[in-house]
Write an enzyme that holds these catalytic residues in place. Structure first.
Site, PDB file in Angstrom:
ATOM      1  N   ASP A 338       7.625  -2.645 -11.461  1.00 13.99           N
ATOM      2  CA  ASP A 338       8.537  -3.769 -11.440  1.00 13.99           C
ATOM      3  C   ASP A 338       9.552  -3.461 -10.339  1.00 13.99           C
ATOM      4  O   ASP A 338       9.657  -2.321  -9.906  1.00 13.99           O
ATOM      5  CB  ASP A 338       9.188  -3.843 -12.826  1.00 13.99           C
ATOM      6  CG  ASP A 338      10.469  -4.624 -12.822  1.00 13.99           C
ATOM      7  OD1 ASP A 338      10.417  -5.796 -12.427  1.00 13.99           O
ATOM      8  OD2 ASP A 338      11.504  -4.063 -13.211  1.00 13.99           O
ATOM      9  N   ASP A 556      11.443  -2.218 -16.647  1.00 12.87           N
ATOM     10  CA  ASP A 556      12.665  -1.996 -17.406  1.00 12.87           C
ATOM     11  C   ASP A 556      13.117  -3.205 -18.205  1.00 12.87           C
ATOM     12  O   ASP A 556      13.772  -3.052 -19.218  1.00 12.87           O
ATOM     13  CB  ASP A 556      13.793  -1.577 -16.464  1.00 12.87           C
ATOM     14  CG  ASP A 556      14.232  -2.735 -15.587  1.00 12.87           C
ATOM     15  OD1 ASP A 556      13.343  -3.442 -15.078  1.00 12.87           O
ATOM     16  OD2 ASP A 556      15.441  -2.948 -15.427  1.00 12.87           O
ATOM     17  N   ASP A 560       9.446  -7.514 -18.562  1.00  9.04           N
ATOM     18  CA  ASP A 560       8.327  -6.599 -18.334  1.00  9.04           C
ATOM     19  C   ASP A 560       7.588  -6.245 -19.621  1.00  9.04           C
ATOM     20  O   ASP A 560       6.489  -5.685 -19.562  1.00  9.04           O
ATOM     21  CB  ASP A 560       8.819  -5.289 -17.695  1.00  9.04           C
ATOM     22  CG  ASP A 560       9.462  -5.529 -16.346  1.00  9.04           C
ATOM     23  OD1 ASP A 560       8.898  -6.333 -15.574  1.00  9.04           O
ATOM     24  OD2 ASP A 560      10.514  -4.934 -16.075  1.00  9.04           O
TER      25      ASP A 560
HETATM   26  P1  ADP Z   1      12.035  -8.234 -11.731  1.00  7.48           P
HETATM   27  O1  ADP Z   1      10.647  -8.614 -12.067  1.00  7.48           O
HETATM   28  O2  ADP Z   1      12.164  -7.903 -10.271  1.00  7.48           O
HETATM   29  O3  ADP Z   1      12.596  -7.159 -12.598  1.00  7.48           O
HETATM   30  P2  ADP Z   1      13.051 -10.456 -13.278  1.00  7.48           P
HETATM   31  O4  ADP Z   1      11.693 -10.961 -13.666  1.00  7.48           O
HETATM   32  O5  ADP Z   1      13.882  -9.813 -14.317  1.00  7.48           O
HETATM   33  O6  ADP Z   1      12.957  -9.538 -11.971  1.00  7.48           O
HETATM   34  O7  ADP Z   1      13.844 -11.691 -12.710  1.00  7.48           O
HETATM   35  C1  ADP Z   1      13.206 -12.562 -11.824  1.00  7.48           C
HETATM   36  C2  ADP Z   1      14.190 -13.526 -11.257  1.00  7.48           C
HETATM   37  O8  ADP Z   1      14.652 -14.372 -12.308  1.00  7.48           O
HETATM   38  C3  ADP Z   1      15.403 -12.849 -10.687  1.00  7.48           C
HETATM   39  O9  ADP Z   1      15.222 -12.519  -9.335  1.00  7.48           O
HETATM   40  C4  ADP Z   1      16.462 -13.923 -10.890  1.00  7.48           C
HETATM   41  O10 ADP Z   1      16.409 -14.820  -9.821  1.00  7.48           O
HETATM   42  C5  ADP Z   1      16.026 -14.651 -12.137  1.00  7.48           C
HETATM   43  N1  ADP Z   1      16.742 -14.210 -13.343  1.00  7.48           N
HETATM   44  C6  ADP Z   1      16.227 -13.623 -14.430  1.00  7.48           C
HETATM   45  N2  ADP Z   1      17.189 -13.399 -15.351  1.00  7.48           N
HETATM   46  C7  ADP Z   1      18.347 -13.808 -14.808  1.00  7.48           C
HETATM   47  C8  ADP Z   1      19.702 -13.830 -15.247  1.00  7.48           C
HETATM   48  N3  ADP Z   1      20.100 -13.348 -16.427  1.00  7.48           N
HETATM   49  N4  ADP Z   1      20.627 -14.353 -14.421  1.00  7.48           N
HETATM   50  C9  ADP Z   1      20.275 -14.815 -13.219  1.00  7.48           C
HETATM   51  N5  ADP Z   1      19.027 -14.831 -12.752  1.00  7.48           N
HETATM   52  C10 ADP Z   1      18.062 -14.344 -13.519  1.00  7.48           C
HETATM   53 MG    MG Z   2      13.204  -5.432 -13.926  1.00 10.56          MG
END
Ligand code: ADP
Ligand code: MG
Length: 671
Positions: A338, A556, A560
């Protein structure tokens, strides 16, 4: 899982500085084995010094009873439940040997057998000690600041939100966040990290860790049953009880093998009789057969190396939840990462607040609404937004109806306005994030503002920032550009894993392609899949698995969790991971360090090689000794020595993974 709270509550009044170790003679098996050994040695001395034969006969008999009654009883009980276990066969073999006059050999067999049983009991007791020891390290009492007063309360009675005073040299009484003071904290019990870490306001601390020279005030964040230390203890407990795949397989065939062995023993006894051999010779050969064909070494081949590897990994900050997982880790053909919080540090910062033209908001007004909305989210981006608002001293209004959509964003109602914050793709569709107008039929005005929004998003992303859109009452009002730094060890870890598995890891992220591609370049990942929702991560992993890959997924966030559950092995980054993620994962990296991942894979590979070596040793000994006994004349003492010798070699082999040098060797072996 055992109730950690109950265990913690049971420990004595004054917290001992070190966990109490079970003493040798507190273990019944060890007392019996020792008594049996002493009787054997006295018997041997009597025999060699020419004492009357009844005296050493009696001593050997007493030795056999002392060392053998427990396995015999256990074996009979098992037989009652219609399973045949190896213990019983060994006792029968010893009785058989003694009944034909080979008393010394019979007694020796029992002594060695009882001793190996005692070693096993000792190993189990030590493991239990270490689990209990972890919990013993948490203090029982804590000094709480309530209504300006200092009160001493039971640590298990602390409630979330209590502020606890931790004096220099005290062990910290609960998981929490530092709200006052600064100190160094020795976290070795939790993370295996040998050096104390600096902790100050805003940092997280764990129950059971040791405060250095400063005084800290800590706000309690978790109830006693949720303490990381309690969860670690629970995990270790669980790992000991769950068995590896190889072990389950062995136990399944052990039954049939044992039954077959009894049948074969009878045949080995009876057939030569038909050919006219003497009863004594034939019985002796049959007894020897029964001893050397016993699968004792096979039974000990698998679990000790895997459990030793689990213990070693645990001491270095990687919790592997079961022997089955430890066994599977080494078969990884590809690792999936991730991005946010895993390859990056997960402590992002708001770099820019781009308020869209034509809206009536200031930067502060946007940030205030956004932070109030994000207050309930555990996402690293949410924490960045809340931190930015705090830095500007913006008071945060209450949010209502908070909902999080993992991988997309969050929404809530703040001061009567419906606020949504999240990824451009999720909120506006893929087109907007690429700077195009959303639809032909929109009015010119909508097309303009939508294009402006797209440009703002693209602008942030092209600078390597994560773009987050703030929508208020249905209208986009701002784009936040958020930066996160790479973990310093990301590139080296990716390089190690590439070398070990033969393919670079794959990156699965909910963030945009533009933002991610630079990071991918820096750390050496070529296969990146972006704009993924949680379910898309699952699909990506399934697709890789259908190509025959065995995937270890490292992540994390809550987003995920489904992917971690789908992968062959799911590893959670414990420093940043949410509770759900910790539960779903098969292993947890508690020490916040990615390089432990290639190391633990290398350790698993070594454990697997040891299991195979052990099984080979065990099978070879059995094959050679059985052949020797059937075709030639294998003296009983030699048979006993060969059989027990191979059992001891196998048992000691497993323990080799228990030393610290095993971890260091895995560290150098991974590259
Ligand atoms: P990654 O897979 O890189 O860990 P996430 O899947 O957690 O990222 O998040 C994907 C996208 O969703 C982020 O880049 C953000 O744009 C948006 N996002 C998710 N949760 C939030 C939140 N609590 N506040 C703002 N944006 C969020
Ligand atoms: Mg993450």
């Amino acid at each position: 899982m055992a109730m950690p709270t109950a265990v913690a509550a049971r420990t004595g009044a004054a917290a001992p500085p070190r966990a109490r170790r079970t003493r040798l003679f507190e273990i019944a098996e060890i007392r019996w084995a020792a008594a049996s050994l002493v009787l054997f040695l006295v018997g041997l001395a009597a025999q060699l010094s020419g004492a009357p034969s009844w005296s050493w006969w009696a001593l050997y008999l007493a030795c056999a009873v002392t060392g053998g009654w427990e396995p015999a009883l256990g074996g009979l009980q098992a037989l009652w439940e219609k399973t045949l276990d190896v213990d019983l066969l060994m006792v029968v073999a010893a009785i058989g040997a003694m009944s034909i006059g080979q008393v010394t050999d019979g007694a020796l067999l029992i002594v060695i057998f009882a001793t190996s049983g005692a070693m096993e009991a000792l190993a189990t007791a030590r493991t239990e000690d270490s689990v209990r020891g972890l919990l013993d390290l948490t203090p029982d009492a804590a000094v709480v600041l309530r209504d300006g007063d200092e009160q001493t309360v039971d640590a298990t009675d602390l409630v979330i939100g209590d502020v606890v005073l931790v004096r220099p040299g005290d062990r910290i009484a609960a998981d929490g966040t530092v709200v006052g003071g600064a100190s160094e904290v020795d976290q070795a019990t939790i993370t295996g990290e040998p050096l104390p870490v600096d902790r100050t306001v805003g940092d997280e601390v764990f129950a059971g860790t040791l405060n250095g020279t400063g005084t800290l005030r800590i706000r309690v964040d978790r109830r006693a049953s949720d303490w990381v230390v309690a969860r670690i203890a629970g995990l270790v407990d669980e790992a000991v009880r769950t068995k590896a795949g190889t072990q389950l397989f062995i136990e399944k065939i052990e039954q049939r093998y044992s039954i077959g062995m009894v049948a074969a023993t009878i045949a080995v006894f009876v057939v030569p009789l038909l050919w006219g051999e003497a009863v004594r010779e034939s019985l002796l050969r049959a007894m020897t057969f029964m001893i050397v064909a016993s699968p004792c070494a096979v039974v000990l081949a698998t679990m000790p190396p895997l459990l030793a590897a689990i213990a070693t990994a645990g001491r270095h900050g990687v919790l592997v939840k079961s022997a089955a997982v430890m066994e599977q880790l080494g078969t990884t053909t590809r690792v999936a990462f991730d991005k946010t919080g895993t390859l990056t540090r997960g402590t992002p910062e708001v770099a820019e607040i781009h308020v869209l033209p034509g809206t009536a908001f200031t930067e502060d007004a946007v940030l205030r609404l956004a932070a109030a909305t994000e207050h309930g989210s555990e996402h690293p981006l949410a924490e960045a937004i809340v931190r930015a608002a705090r830095q500007r001293d913006l008071p945060l209004p209450e949010a209502e109806d908070f909902t999080a959509e993992p991988g997309r964003g969050v929404f809530a109602t703040v001061e009567g306005r419906a606020v949504r914050i999240g990824s451009p793709t999720a909120l506006l569709g893929a087109k907007a994030s690429q700077g195009e107008a959303t639809s032909q039929s929109d009015s010119d005005h909508a097309r303009d503002s939508s294009a402006r929004l797209g440009d703002a998003v693209a602008d942030q992303q092209s600078r390597g920032r994560t773009a987050v859109v703030v929508v208020c009452d249905g209208a986009p009002v701002a784009v936040l550009g958020i930066t996160d730094r790479d973990r310093q060890e990301s590139a080296a870890t990716v390089a190690d894993l590439t070398r070990m598995t033969g393919t670079p890891p794959v990156l699965l992220t909910g963030d945009s392609h533009i933002t991610t591609s630079r990071l991918a370049d820096r750390v050496g990942i070529t296969d990146l899949r972006t704009d993924l929702l949680p379910e898309d991560k699952v699909t990506a992993i399934r697709a890789l698995q259908s190509e025959g890959e065995r995937i270890t997924m490292v992540g994390d966030g809550i987003n995920d969790a489904p992917a971690l559950a789908t992968a062959h092995v799911g590893i959670a980054m414990g420093g940043t991971a949410s509770d759900l993620t910790l539960q779903t994962a098969d292993a947890v990296v508690v020490r916040d360090d990615l390089t432990t991942i290639p190391t633990v894979i290398a350790l698993s590979r070594r454990a697997r090689r040891l299991v195979i070596a052990n099984l080979t040793i065990a099978a070879t000994f059995i094959a050679v000794l059985v052949t020797w006994d059937l075709l030639g004349h294998l003296p009983l003492p030699l048979g006993v020595a060969g059989h027990e010798g191979s059992t001891i070699i196998v048992a000691l082999n497993g323990l080799r993974l228990l030393s610290s040098s095993a971890w260091r060797r895995a560290q150098s072996g991974r590259s």
